[in-house]
Design an enzyme around this catalytic site. Structure first.
Site, PDB file in Angstrom:
ATOM      1  N   TYR A  77      39.886  57.459  45.775  1.00  0.00           N
ATOM      2  CA  TYR A  77      40.399  58.024  47.028  1.00  0.00           C
ATOM      3  C   TYR A  77      41.823  58.552  46.829  1.00  0.00           C
ATOM      4  O   TYR A  77      42.211  59.572  47.416  1.00  0.00           O
ATOM      5  CB  TYR A  77      40.376  56.964  48.136  1.00  0.00           C
ATOM      6  CG  TYR A  77      40.972  57.445  49.430  1.00  0.00           C
ATOM      7  CD1 TYR A  77      40.218  58.186  50.323  1.00  0.00           C
ATOM      8  CD2 TYR A  77      42.301  57.175  49.745  1.00  0.00           C
ATOM      9  CE1 TYR A  77      40.770  58.649  51.511  1.00  0.00           C
ATOM     10  CE2 TYR A  77      42.864  57.624  50.930  1.00  0.00           C
ATOM     11  CZ  TYR A  77      42.104  58.366  51.812  1.00  0.00           C
ATOM     12  OH  TYR A  77      42.651  58.817  52.974  1.00  0.00           O
ATOM     13  N   SER A 120      53.136  24.531  47.380  1.00  0.00           N
ATOM     14  CA  SER A 120      54.396  23.887  47.755  1.00  0.00           C
ATOM     15  C   SER A 120      54.957  23.092  46.579  1.00  0.00           C
ATOM     16  O   SER A 120      56.181  22.972  46.431  1.00  0.00           O
ATOM     17  CB  SER A 120      54.221  23.000  48.989  1.00  0.00           C
ATOM     18  OG  SER A 120      53.341  21.932  48.742  1.00  0.00           O
ATOM     19  N   SER A 121      54.101  22.596  45.700  1.00  0.00           N
ATOM     20  CA  SER A 121      54.594  21.861  44.538  1.00  0.00           C
ATOM     21  C   SER A 121      55.382  22.774  43.601  1.00  0.00           C
ATOM     22  O   SER A 121      56.447  22.418  43.104  1.00  0.00           O
ATOM     23  CB  SER A 121      53.427  21.250  43.745  1.00  0.00           C
ATOM     24  OG  SER A 121      52.736  20.327  44.537  1.00  0.00           O
ATOM     25  N   HIS A 127      37.372  54.417  38.127  1.00  0.00           N
ATOM     26  CA  HIS A 127      38.246  53.241  38.269  1.00  0.00           C
ATOM     27  C   HIS A 127      38.690  52.704  36.910  1.00  0.00           C
ATOM     28  O   HIS A 127      37.943  51.968  36.271  1.00  0.00           O
ATOM     29  CB  HIS A 127      37.520  52.142  39.054  1.00  0.00           C
ATOM     30  CG  HIS A 127      37.362  52.476  40.497  1.00  0.00           C
ATOM     31  ND1 HIS A 127      38.348  52.236  41.435  1.00  0.00           N
ATOM     32  CD2 HIS A 127      36.350  53.088  41.164  1.00  0.00           C
ATOM     33  CE1 HIS A 127      37.943  52.665  42.614  1.00  0.00           C
ATOM     34  NE2 HIS A 127      36.732  53.184  42.476  1.00  0.00           N
ATOM     35  N   GLU A 156      40.772  50.466  36.357  1.00  0.00           N
ATOM     36  CA  GLU A 156      41.189  49.063  36.445  1.00  0.00           C
ATOM     37  C   GLU A 156      40.049  48.072  36.239  1.00  0.00           C
ATOM     38  O   GLU A 156      40.283  46.886  36.052  1.00  0.00           O
ATOM     39  CB  GLU A 156      41.874  48.801  37.804  1.00  0.00           C
ATOM     40  CG  GLU A 156      40.979  48.862  39.033  1.00  0.00           C
ATOM     41  CD  GLU A 156      40.735  50.269  39.568  1.00  0.00           C
ATOM     42  OE1 GLU A 156      40.937  51.242  38.823  1.00  0.00           O
ATOM     43  OE2 GLU A 156      40.320  50.399  40.741  1.00  0.00           O
ATOM     44  N   SER A 201      53.346  19.449  50.400  1.00  0.00           N
ATOM     45  CA  SER A 201      52.056  18.902  50.841  1.00  0.00           C
ATOM     46  C   SER A 201      51.302  18.255  49.695  1.00  0.00           C
ATOM     47  O   SER A 201      50.348  17.520  49.909  1.00  0.00           O
ATOM     48  CB  SER A 201      51.195  20.039  51.406  1.00  0.00           C
ATOM     49  OG  SER A 201      50.771  20.874  50.336  1.00  0.00           O
ATOM     50  N   GLY A 202      51.741  18.548  48.469  1.00  0.00           N
ATOM     51  CA  GLY A 202      50.998  18.044  47.314  1.00  0.00           C
ATOM     52  C   GLY A 202      50.042  19.091  46.767  1.00  0.00           C
ATOM     53  O   GLY A 202      49.469  18.928  45.703  1.00  0.00           O
TER      54      GLY A 202
END
Ligand code: XMP
Length: 516
Positions: free
Chosen positions: A84, A232-233, A174, A176, A227-228
């Site tokens: 496109y 977030s870790s 494409h 990719e 949060s573990g």
């Protein structure tokens, strides 16, 4: 944060857009997905060294079709249009774009007729033909002035084109995807044409990110809600590397975690990494908030609200902290900016962990440019233990949406024990990374059984194991019978109060992954 040498990918909504960015990053060049209407000024100011126009489902001549600004082609930076993107380039520059006589999906062969540095080192597979992957309904019939055609397929008169003077390139196929075996060379050639430095790597990302965090935060304190989970870790570790004790991590134990999880978080972050960890045991507050609640959405709301309340109380206790570090990832970011790309359809759940609206933090989001697997890679480089790096997704409301109906401490314990057996056996079978999620659910019914000489009337546990790419769709995992048998035996023998195990063989849709 990612250095100055980067490439923009304008997202016109193709399912492959993220893949383009990935391929470019794999070539050590940082690449970012941006909305299709990003202004040329923003691209120039952002320091992008080249622009890729992605594929997309629209037709350029349709009303409201997303188009880049035509000034982009005069801006002096190389542009590569893909599918496109090629049609958009052809259309805006005065070429002739028409519906194909036959839509073309899948493998195709291009006859290379022109020469261009874009195809440098690309060797035809047989004769003059190059194997590629096509997926299009429209086609460029005549290239715009200044362009020459580089090749054609039986269906597509101009399958690639270039205006070398303006450094504008386009391919109908494409490059990719893996089905275009030499696509990597073509993308790499485009990077050369952009003159971009190939110096992006995980260790360099970590270094520049740490420097950037230091520069932004100065001597301020930073709060991170841990949060573990892996996101977030990794944020906690990165920020800790940057500013050490200026970071405080808040870990809210809502009592809805799996067996051993809270202890593991405390051990990993406080004992191993020596991070200031504020461990808030809010189990009883959450249980109280969930008392007599059976509706799944009400559970989620109550848990969300309680998290905010605990967070606020605790933040007050910790004194003034101006910064909040969060594990926002790339898909979360593009979800909010994409035109109608794949990103727009990802994920519907709000995470518990949404923050109080009246609290004003300055946000630190050092992962917002990364994909999930890149976050895992950062985690590995920073020495995060493998069980956190490879953790399966776990819902914010935790076991509350897996204890169907009433959530009580006793029922949570039953589920926790059953779930621990599932985790253990799945890990022992080496299936943890192959499965999107595997877990136990405690049903709100009791069934009759017999143990020894006694009749029992006890709980039913359902097993759920699914494969998935993105949680939007999922299939039930064909776990080996022996493994299912072992899990069932162990749960019934070892978990007091369970006398039956059932395996969930529903796919999503129409079922969901979680039961509530
Ligand atoms: P469903 O059950 O909708 O779940 O197929 C899709 C994915 O999202 C997770 N999930 C949640 N995550 N808060 C979350 O943070 C939630 O309330 C929540 N509900 C489901 C689920 O585990 C799966 O990976």
């Amino acid at each position: 944060m990612a250095g100055d040498e980067k490439i923009a990918v304008l997202d016109f909504g193709a399912q492959y857009t993220q893949l383009i960015a990935r391929r470019i990053r794999e070539m050590s060049v940082y690449s970012e997905i941006l909305p299709p209407n990003t202004s040329v000024a923003a691209l120039l100011q952002g320091g992008y060294r080249g622009v890729v126009l992605s594929g997309g489902p629209s037709s350029v001549y349709e009303n409201g079709a997303p188009l880049p600004s035509s000034q982009l082609f005069e801006a002096g930076i190389p542009v590569l249009g893909i599918c496109y993107g090629m049609q958009a380039m052809g259309y805006l520059l005065g070429g002739d774009v028409v519906p194909s006589e036959r839509r073309e999906y899948g493998k195709a062969e291009i006859e290379l007729t022109g020469r261009s540095p874009l195809f440098e080192g690309v060797r035809p597979d047989a004769g003059d033909r190059l194997q590629v992957w096509m997926s299009h309904g429209d086609t460029v019939r005549r290239p715009p002035a200044g362009f020459s055609s580089l090749g054609s397929t039986t269906n597509c008169p101009v399958a690639a084109m270039a205006d070398e003077r303006r450094r504008l390139y386009a391919v109908q196929f494409h490059p990719e995807v893996a089905h275009t075996p030499q696509g990597g060379t073509i993308l790499s050639n485009f990077l050369d044409l952009c003159g971009v430095k190939r110096d992006w790597s995980m260790p360099s990302f970590i270094e520049t990110t740490i420097d950037a965090i230091r520069a932004r935060v100065g001597s301020d304190r930073v709060l991170c809600a841990l949060s573990g989970g892996v996101d977030s870790s990794v944020v906690a570790l990165l920020v800790h590397r940057a500013i050490g004790d200026q970071l405080t991590c808040m870990f809210v134990d809502n009592g809805l975690l799996r067996k051993g999880e809270a202890e593991a978080v405390v051990h990993t972050f406080r004992d191993n990494f020596k991070i200031n960890l504020d461990h808030v045991d809010a189990t009883s507050r959450f249980l109280e908030a969930l008392r007599d609640v059976t509706d799944p959405e009400v559970k989620r709301k109550r848990i969300g609200a309680e998290f905010i309340a605990v967070f606020e109380d605790e933040a007050k206790r910790l004194g003034h902290i101006p910064w909040l570090a969060q594990g926002t990832l790339y898909p979360d970011v593009i979800e909010s900016v994409s035109f109608k790309g794949p990103s727009a359809t990802i994920k519907t759940h709000h995470n518990v962990g949404g923050l109080p609206e009246n609290m004003t933090f300055k946000l630190l989001e050092p992962l917002r440019e990364l994909f999930k697997d890149e976050v895992r890679r950062v985690g590995e480089v920073l020495g995060l233990p493998a069980d956190i790096v490879w953790r399966q997704p776990f819902p914010g409301p935790g076991l509350a949406v897996r204890v169907l109906g009433d959530v009580t401490a006793e029922r949570l314990d039953v589920l926790r024990e059953a779930d621990a057996i599932v985790q253990e056996e799945i890990r022992a079978a080496g299936l943890e990374r192959e499965l999107w999620q595997a877990f136990a659910v405690l049903l709100p019914v009791r069934t009759v059984g017999v143990m020894g000489d006694f009749r029992t009337y006890a709980n039913v546990v359902a097993l759920r194991a699914v494969t998935s790419q993105d949680a939007m769709t999922a299939d039930w995992a064909r776990l080996p019978y022996d493994l299912l048998g072992r899990i069932s035996n162990r749960i019934i023998n070892e978990v007091h109060g369970v006398n039956r195990v059932a395996y969930d063989i529903s796919s999503k849709p129409p079922a969901t992954i979680e039961w509530e």
